[in-house]
Design an enzyme around this catalytic site. Sequence first.
Site, mmCIF file in Angstrom:
data_model
loop_
_atom_site.group_PDB
_atom_site.id
_atom_site.type_symbol
_atom_site.label_atom_id
_atom_site.label_comp_id
_atom_site.label_asym_id
_atom_site.label_seq_id
_atom_site.Cartn_x
_atom_site.Cartn_y
_atom_site.Cartn_z
ATOM 1 N N GLY A 272 40.939 30.232 39.600
ATOM 2 C CA GLY A 272 40.210 31.419 39.154
ATOM 3 C C GLY A 272 40.061 31.375 37.658
ATOM 4 O O GLY A 272 40.437 30.401 36.994
ATOM 5 N N ASP B 212 46.174 44.369 38.750
ATOM 6 C CA ASP B 212 45.307 43.638 39.675
ATOM 7 C C ASP B 212 45.949 43.564 41.053
ATOM 8 O O ASP B 212 45.899 42.535 41.719
ATOM 9 C CB ASP B 212 45.004 42.237 39.148
#
Length: 496
Positions: free
Chosen positions: A21, A134
Site C-alpha cells: 500500500g 485507520d
Amino acid sequence: MTLPAGTKLGPYEILSSLGAGGMGEVYRARDTRLGRDVAIKVLPQHLSANAEVRARFEREAKTVSSLNHPSICTLFDVGRDRDTDYLVMELIDGETLAHRIGRGALPTSDVLRIGAQIADALDRAHRAGVVHRDLKPGNVMLTKGGGVKLMDFGLARATGLAGPSSGSMAVSQSPTIAQPLTAEGTILGTFQYMAPEQLEGSEADTRSDIWALGCVLYEMATGARAFEGKSQASLIAAIMHEEPRPLRALQPASPPALDVLIRECIAKDPEERRQSAGDVRRELNRITRGDIAVEPRSRRSSSWLIPAMIIATVAAAVGYFAGYRGAPKTNPTPVSFMVPAPPGGRFRFTIAEDGTQIAPLAISPDGQRMVFGIVDGRGQRILALRSMADTELTVVPGALDARIPFWSPDGRSIGFFAEEKLRRVTLPSGEVVTLTDGVIKNPRGAAWSRKGSILFAPTANSGLFAVPATGGSAVQVTFPDTTLPDISHRWPVFLP
C-alpha cells in the site's frame, strides 16, 4: 519496487510478499538469528526521501513498541539496510476480519467476543496516548486460536507528539487497503470508516476510533457496510447526513442493546458518542452476559438504553406485588388543591384510541410548578404554568398548539409536541426551538434525561425514538415485537 524472495534486510531473509500500500510493503521473512518467521513492513524507496514520511514511519515504530497487549500486533525490531527502512513484527497465522465478513455476517456471539477484544486493544492504545485512525476489518486479524490482533498503526499518531495539522492531510492509505480511496496528499484514512470530523479535516481523536469501531461492529453483525456510496462524493454524503438501516431490520435476532450501542458509537457529533473504548468493551461484555444493569459512562450527552426501561418496569412490578402481598404500607399525607380553568376557557385533554382521557399535565422536577394544556377563551390551544403555592396561571410564551408537555431536568425548559414536530421552549424568554420532525404523527409521551437526550413515542403504535435535547435527527432505539398484535412502546420515563 517489490523485493524478490531471498533478499536480505539485515538478519532477515524475504520469503514472500504479503501485501502492499501507500505507506509500506509487507513481506513474510525469516529471522536467521532466532530461526522464526516474521512479518516485515518496508517503506517504499520512492517515499524514503520524503522527510515527513520517514518521520511518520519512525513514529509508527515508537507507537507500536509502546503498546503491550495480547490483541495488538507485537513489534520485534526496527532497522535500516542501505536505503531501506523496515519494521519487524510478529507473523500472525489466520485471516483478516475483512475476509471473514466476505463470507457473510458473523454470529452474534462472535460479534460480541471479537468486538470486545478490539475495544480492549483500542482502550489500551488510547490510554497510552495513541489514536489508530485507520481501524477497519482489513486491519484486524483473526488468529486460528480464536484471538484478535489489531494491525497496522501506520496511520496512528502519538497524541503528545503530533503537530496541530497532522489530523487533516498526510500521505496515502494504510498498507492493508485492498481498494484505496485515498492518495498521497489527501485526507488521511479509509473513507468507509472515517468519522465525519475526519472528513471535514478536523483533528482525529479517540472518538474517531469509536466511530470506526461502530462501523466494524455493524459490518460484522450484518455483513454489510454501515455507509455505502457509488462514488467518493456519495459515500461522504452518506457518512455526513444519513443513518444506516437498523440492525434488526437486517438481522432480526440481534440484541436490541447491540443496535443501540452501535448507534451511539456512530453518532455524527463526537460529543454524542460513547466516549471511551473501555466503555464499549464493558457494554459488549454486559450484552454477552445478558445483564440489564446500566453503568454510568463518561459522556456529556445522549445516553439512552433499553435496559433502563426494563429495570423501571421490573422495579414497578416488584414494588406493586410486594405491597400487595403484605409489605408494610405507608400513609402519606395527600396534598389537595384546585386548579381553576382560564376565564372563558377550559382544560384540554387528549383522547386515546380506547376512549380514555390523557391529562396533559407535568410537574416540574423540583415539585414546585406544573404545566398543562388549556384552551383559552378564543379557542386557542396553549400551555399554562401554575405554582403549587398559588392559583394564578401564567401562559407559556411561544407554546402554541402545544400538547403533551414535559420538563427538562433543570426545570428551565419545557418540551412539547406541536404541528407534528417535537419542540422545546426556554423559560422565561419564550424562545422556541424545533428539535425534530418527520416521524411524529400521533405522539404518546416523552422524557428528558439528565444527560441531554429525549426519548419519545412519535405514534401510537411505534417504538421509542431518541433525539439530542439540542436537536437533530431522531433515531429509533426500541423495536416492538411485530409478531404480536397491538404492541407499542409509549410514555417513557427515565430513572433517577
